[in-house]
Scaffold this motif. Structure first.
Motif, PDB file in Angstrom:
ATOM      1  N   THR A   1      78.250 -30.857  37.401  1.00  0.00           N
ATOM      2  CA  THR A   1      79.212 -31.794  36.703  1.00  0.00           C
ATOM      3  C   THR A   1      80.199 -32.652  38.674  1.00  0.00           C
ATOM      4  O   THR A   1      79.715 -32.047  39.114  1.00  0.00           O
ATOM      5  CB  THR A   1      80.497 -30.750  36.879  1.00  0.00           C
ATOM      6  OG1 THR A   1      80.575 -29.448  35.371  1.00  0.00           O
ATOM      7  CG2 THR A   1      82.327 -31.181  36.585  1.00  0.00           C
TER       8      THR A   1
ATOM      9  N   GLN B   1      94.701 -23.752  39.859  1.00  0.00           N
ATOM     10  CA  GLN B   1      93.620 -22.929  39.081  1.00  0.00           C
ATOM     11  C   GLN B   1      93.531 -24.123  38.380  1.00  0.00           C
ATOM     12  O   GLN B   1      92.225 -24.126  37.626  1.00  0.00           O
ATOM     13  CB  GLN B   1      93.947 -21.834  37.290  1.00  0.00           C
ATOM     14  CG  GLN B   1      93.932 -20.518  38.669  1.00  0.00           C
ATOM     15  CD  GLN B   1      94.744 -19.845  36.698  1.00  0.00           C
ATOM     16  OE1 GLN B   1      94.382 -20.351  35.990  1.00  0.00           O
ATOM     17  NE2 GLN B   1      95.476 -18.588  37.444  1.00  0.00           N
TER      18      GLN B   1
ATOM     19  N   GLU C   1      88.948 -25.849  38.462  1.00  0.00           N
ATOM     20  CA  GLU C   1      88.456 -24.864  38.377  1.00  0.00           C
ATOM     21  C   GLU C   1      88.615 -24.256  36.554  1.00  0.00           C
ATOM     22  O   GLU C   1      87.774 -23.977  36.537  1.00  0.00           O
ATOM     23  CB  GLU C   1      88.767 -23.138  39.307  1.00  0.00           C
ATOM     24  CG  GLU C   1      88.445 -21.595  39.004  1.00  0.00           C
ATOM     25  CD  GLU C   1      88.703 -20.931  39.098  1.00  0.00           C
ATOM     26  OE1 GLU C   1      88.358 -19.113  38.573  1.00  0.00           O
ATOM     27  OE2 GLU C   1      89.805 -21.073  40.057  1.00  0.00           O
ATOM     28  N   ARG C   2      89.653 -24.739  36.290  1.00  0.00           N
ATOM     29  CA  ARG C   2      89.608 -24.538  35.438  1.00  0.00           C
ATOM     30  C   ARG C   2      88.976 -25.783  34.543  1.00  0.00           C
ATOM     31  O   ARG C   2      88.286 -25.763  32.903  1.00  0.00           O
ATOM     32  CB  ARG C   2      91.238 -24.321  34.337  1.00  0.00           C
ATOM     33  CG  ARG C   2      91.590 -23.227  34.369  1.00  0.00           C
ATOM     34  CD  ARG C   2      91.349 -22.400  33.536  1.00  0.00           C
ATOM     35  NE  ARG C   2      91.308 -21.928  32.976  1.00  0.00           N
ATOM     36  CZ  ARG C   2      93.005 -21.764  31.619  1.00  0.00           C
ATOM     37  NH1 ARG C   2      94.164 -21.208  32.691  1.00  0.00           N
ATOM     38  NH2 ARG C   2      93.103 -22.452  30.901  1.00  0.00           N
TER      39      ARG C   2
ATOM     40  N   LEU D   1      86.481 -26.966  35.502  1.00  0.00           N
ATOM     41  CA  LEU D   1      85.399 -27.504  35.770  1.00  0.00           C
ATOM     42  C   LEU D   1      84.728 -25.634  35.035  1.00  0.00           C
ATOM     43  O   LEU D   1      83.742 -26.200  34.581  1.00  0.00           O
ATOM     44  CB  LEU D   1      84.730 -26.913  36.922  1.00  0.00           C
ATOM     45  CG  LEU D   1      84.851 -27.357  38.167  1.00  0.00           C
ATOM     46  CD1 LEU D   1      84.434 -26.761  39.915  1.00  0.00           C
ATOM     47  CD2 LEU D   1      83.584 -28.882  38.383  1.00  0.00           C
ATOM     48  N   GLU D   2      85.346 -24.929  33.988  1.00  0.00           N
ATOM     49  CA  GLU D   2      84.884 -24.083  33.609  1.00  0.00           C
ATOM     50  C   GLU D   2      84.479 -24.681  32.249  1.00  0.00           C
ATOM     51  O   GLU D   2      83.159 -24.370  31.211  1.00  0.00           O
ATOM     52  CB  GLU D   2      86.054 -23.081  33.194  1.00  0.00           C
ATOM     53  CG  GLU D   2      85.549 -21.727  32.817  1.00  0.00           C
ATOM     54  CD  GLU D   2      87.085 -20.999  32.221  1.00  0.00           C
ATOM     55  OE1 GLU D   2      86.310 -19.995  31.549  1.00  0.00           O
ATOM     56  OE2 GLU D   2      87.711 -20.779  33.229  1.00  0.00           O
ATOM     57  N   TYR D   3      85.926 -25.318  31.660  1.00  0.00           N
ATOM     58  CA  TYR D   3      85.314 -26.328  30.365  1.00  0.00           C
ATOM     59  C   TYR D   3      84.214 -27.226  30.463  1.00  0.00           C
ATOM     60  O   TYR D   3      82.961 -27.493  29.796  1.00  0.00           O
ATOM     61  CB  TYR D   3      86.827 -27.165  30.787  1.00  0.00           C
ATOM     62  CG  TYR D   3      87.029 -27.799  28.567  1.00  0.00           C
ATOM     63  CD1 TYR D   3      86.804 -26.555  27.353  1.00  0.00           C
ATOM     64  CD2 TYR D   3      86.341 -28.904  28.626  1.00  0.00           C
ATOM     65  CE1 TYR D   3      86.671 -27.359  26.468  1.00  0.00           C
ATOM     66  CE2 TYR D   3      86.425 -29.101  27.125  1.00  0.00           C
ATOM     67  CZ  TYR D   3      86.363 -28.342  26.097  1.00  0.00           C
ATOM     68  OH  TYR D   3      86.139 -29.087  24.641  1.00  0.00           O
TER      69      TYR D   3
ATOM     70  N   ARG E   1      80.876 -26.924  32.277  1.00  0.00           N
ATOM     71  CA  ARG E   1      80.521 -26.582  32.368  1.00  0.00           C
ATOM     72  C   ARG E   1      79.703 -25.799  31.270  1.00  0.00           C
ATOM     73  O   ARG E   1      78.527 -25.907  30.571  1.00  0.00           O
ATOM     74  CB  ARG E   1      80.328 -25.248  33.238  1.00  0.00           C
ATOM     75  CG  ARG E   1      79.793 -24.993  34.609  1.00  0.00           C
ATOM     76  CD  ARG E   1      79.903 -23.986  35.007  1.00  0.00           C
ATOM     77  NE  ARG E   1      80.976 -22.938  35.365  1.00  0.00           N
ATOM     78  CZ  ARG E   1      82.489 -22.894  36.422  1.00  0.00           C
ATOM     79  NH1 ARG E   1      81.661 -23.660  37.322  1.00  0.00           N
ATOM     80  NH2 ARG E   1      83.096 -22.188  36.095  1.00  0.00           N
ATOM     81  N   GLN E   2      80.287 -25.792  29.944  1.00  0.00           N
ATOM     82  CA  GLN E   2      79.835 -25.720  28.613  1.00  0.00           C
ATOM     83  C   GLN E   2      79.317 -26.924  28.216  1.00  0.00           C
ATOM     84  O   GLN E   2      78.595 -26.827  27.178  1.00  0.00           O
ATOM     85  CB  GLN E   2      80.702 -25.945  27.997  1.00  0.00           C
ATOM     86  CG  GLN E   2      81.615 -24.817  28.386  1.00  0.00           C
ATOM     87  CD  GLN E   2      82.947 -24.379  26.709  1.00  0.00           C
ATOM     88  OE1 GLN E   2      83.177 -23.069  26.217  1.00  0.00           O
ATOM     89  NE2 GLN E   2      84.854 -24.914  27.072  1.00  0.00           N
TER      90      GLN E   2
ATOM     91  N   THR F   1      81.661 -26.260  22.734  1.00  0.00           N
ATOM     92  CA  THR F   1      82.489 -25.335  23.844  1.00  0.00           C
ATOM     93  C   THR F   1      83.216 -24.404  22.549  1.00  0.00           C
ATOM     94  O   THR F   1      83.575 -24.500  21.768  1.00  0.00           O
ATOM     95  CB  THR F   1      83.160 -26.265  24.024  1.00  0.00           C
ATOM     96  OG1 THR F   1      83.403 -27.360  23.249  1.00  0.00           O
ATOM     97  CG2 THR F   1      82.196 -27.753  25.059  1.00  0.00           C
TER      98      THR F   1
END
Length: 281
Positions: free
Chosen positions: A29, A203, A206-207, A209-211, A213-214, A276
């Motif tokens: 990302t 967050q 971070e959140r 990026l978390e999404y 990464r899917q 996702t």
């Protein structure tokens, strides 16, 4: 590594810099950060010069599968920098030239064939509101405020806000928001569908990026075609979309990704891309 146009590639922890735009790769990302916190990341000349190069870097790097766009210092983007100078041989046309200049780099963002997540904290006003809507998904914090402040200055909304807002929320709702020039808070943005999820400010990235990464294992070309065709679906009739769909499908059927995905499916080895998860607040 610093670019001559004013953005810096950074690794590891981000730090306070004077660069207009920060570009950081986190896994697959690209995190693009508007970095003028002293002006709430208003679109000044430095940002507008750096953004096209940053967006081209994200587009041409095949290891980048998604983009997170955010702002530094508790604001997303407060719009056009009113302290900046707009010069023109014909002053009455200066505004037109400035808007068209904006659209030259905005097109890089709008047509980027990779998922883009806007991570919005604080103000997304004027052109910043438009910028947030260029993303495919919008994550907001409780402090997020989306506002079309153009009429307060005797101006019309620009950067495609007049195009996208009524398509997202309907004509009458768009008129109310644009005519009133009032801020839209995080909860209302969720209700209207202008944002997909609200997360705590600490967050936010971070959140996002978390999404993002899917999408790491998503079929890059197929997803890009889906995004491009969807963006044109409002201006195309059904038969035109059918022809686009058929041509895009022909390309995908002949791809190495499709061949491997079909083989794995037949051999019960599991899918290359499982999609996702739903947004979770």
């Amino acid at each position: 590594m610093e670019s001559p146009l004013g953005f810096r590639r950074v690794t590891g922890e981000r730090s306070a810099m004077n660069d207009a735009v920060l570009f950081e790769k986190v896994g697959k990302t690209a995190v693009i950060t508007l970095n003028r916190p002293q002006k709430k990341n208003a679109l000044d000349q430095a940002i507008c010069q750096a953004l096209p190069e940053v967006l081209r870097a994200a587009r041409t790097d095949r290891t980048v599968r998604s983009v997170v766009l955010t702002g530094a210092g508790g604001a997303f983007c407060s719009g056009f920098d009113l302290d900046g100078s707009v010069s023109s041989d014909e002053p009455v046309f200066a505004g037109r030239e400035a808007v068209l200049d904006f659209h030259r780099w905005l097109r890089e963002l709008q047509e980027l064939e990779k998922p883009v997540i806007a991570a919005v904290d604080g103000a997304a006003a004027g052109a910043g509101f438009s910028l947030a809507l260029m993303a495919d998904f919008v994550f907001v914090t409780p402090k997020a405020r989306l506002q079309s402040s153009f009429l307060c200055l005797g101006l019309v909304p620009d950067l495609s806000l007049l195009h996208w807002l009524p398509r997202l929320i309907g004509l009458s709702r768009a008129k109310e928001i644009l005519f009133s020039a009032r801020p839209v808070g995080a909860e209302e943005a969720l209700e209207l569908g202008l944002a997909q999820v609200q997360v705590p400010a600490e967050q936010l990235v971070e959140r996002a990026l978390e999404y993002a990464r899917q999408f790491d294992d998503a079929p890059l070309q197929a997803l890009g075609l889906v995004k491009t065709l969807l963006n044109r679906s409002f201006e195309s009739d059904r038969e035109t979309m059918t022809q686009f769909e058929a041509m895009a499908q022909s390309l995908c059927v002949g791809s190495r990704y499709n061949s491997e995905a079909v083989r794995r499916f037949r051999d019960k080895e599991g899918l290359l891309y499982r999609g996702t998860a739903r947004f979770m607040s």
